[in-house]
Scaffold this motif. Structure first.
Motif, PDB file in Angstrom:
ATOM      1  N   ARG A 155      74.035  13.975  70.730  1.00  0.00           N
ATOM      2  CA  ARG A 155      74.912  14.683  69.787  1.00  0.00           C
ATOM      3  C   ARG A 155      76.346  14.175  69.906  1.00  0.00           C
ATOM      4  O   ARG A 155      77.037  13.989  68.906  1.00  0.00           O
ATOM      5  N   ASP A 160      76.320  15.984  65.000  1.00  0.00           N
ATOM      6  CA  ASP A 160      75.333  17.002  64.659  1.00  0.00           C
ATOM      7  C   ASP A 160      74.526  16.663  63.414  1.00  0.00           C
ATOM      8  O   ASP A 160      73.420  17.168  63.236  1.00  0.00           O
ATOM      9  N   PRO A 164      70.848  17.501  65.107  1.00  0.00           N
ATOM     10  CA  PRO A 164      71.299  18.874  64.902  1.00  0.00           C
ATOM     11  C   PRO A 164      71.217  19.697  66.185  1.00  0.00           C
ATOM     12  O   PRO A 164      70.377  19.456  67.039  1.00  0.00           O
ATOM     13  N   ASP A 165      72.099  20.670  66.276  1.00  0.00           N
ATOM     14  CA  ASP A 165      72.147  21.543  67.459  1.00  0.00           C
ATOM     15  C   ASP A 165      70.841  22.308  67.632  1.00  0.00           C
ATOM     16  O   ASP A 165      70.500  22.710  68.733  1.00  0.00           O
ATOM     17  N   THR A 166      70.084  22.488  66.550  1.00  0.00           N
ATOM     18  CA  THR A 166      68.807  23.210  66.645  1.00  0.00           C
ATOM     19  C   THR A 166      67.696  22.331  67.201  1.00  0.00           C
ATOM     20  O   THR A 166      66.666  22.838  67.616  1.00  0.00           O
TER      21      THR A 166
END
Length: 172
Positions: A155, A160, A164-166
């Motif tokens: 990241r 992101d 992605p942070d997910t």
């Protein structure tokens, strides 16, 4: 008791699984020549143990496990180098957003070998935490912490939008 697969079936395995094994090896190592060496070594080891393979259906998994175990042993060698500077990035064998490929490959190359291995196995080969731990001979907790550290690094390197942070939050 099922019979071991034949030599002809081994040849079929090589033809059917070479591309997949090579892509995994390349993502693990980040170098075309070393990836080819790894696949050749893994297939030679698979053939040497061919009589232990009970069914042809089990053969691709056996070959992949052999490839991962061989890569893990290479990572443990003191001579292993984590980074290989190059003038140009090699062509990619995986189909994703083409504009992200060079950056993702370059970012993977900056990860330590174990972090690179868990990311490749979890998100490219789509293995579970348990399967990744088993393949690398480490605990599930180590897989989770190495994955978390690797994704945080990716990241930071890629942003992101690409990682992605997910990602990693719910991928078992």
């Amino acid at each position: 008791m099922p019979r071991p697969p034949s030599d002809a079936e081994f040849s079929e395995l090589v033809q059917a699984s070479w591309a997949s094994l090579y892509r995994t090896a390349y993502l693990l190592l980040g170098d075309r020549a070393e990836a080819e060496d790894l696949v050749q070594t893994a297939l030679a080891k698979t053939y040497a143990s061919w009589s232990k393979v009970r069914t042809i259906e089990a053969a691709p998994g056996y070959a992949r496990t052999t490839l991962i175990n061989t890569a893990s042993s290479w990572f443990r060698k003191k001579s292993w180098r984590n980074e290989r500077p190059t003038q140009t990035l090699p062509e990619q064998g995986v189909t994703h957003d083409p504009s992200d490929r060079p950056a993702v490959i370059a970012a993977l190359a900056q990860l330590p070998p174990r972090q690179r291995a868990v990311v490749v196995l979890r998100y490219y080969d789509d293995l579970s935490v348990a399967s990744t731990a088993h393949a690398l001979g480490i605990t599930e907790g180590t897989v989770k912490s190495q994955t978390s550290d690797a994704l945080a690094r990716l990241r930071a390197l890629l942003g992101d939008a690409v990682v992605p942070d997910t990602l990693g939050a719910h991928h078992d």
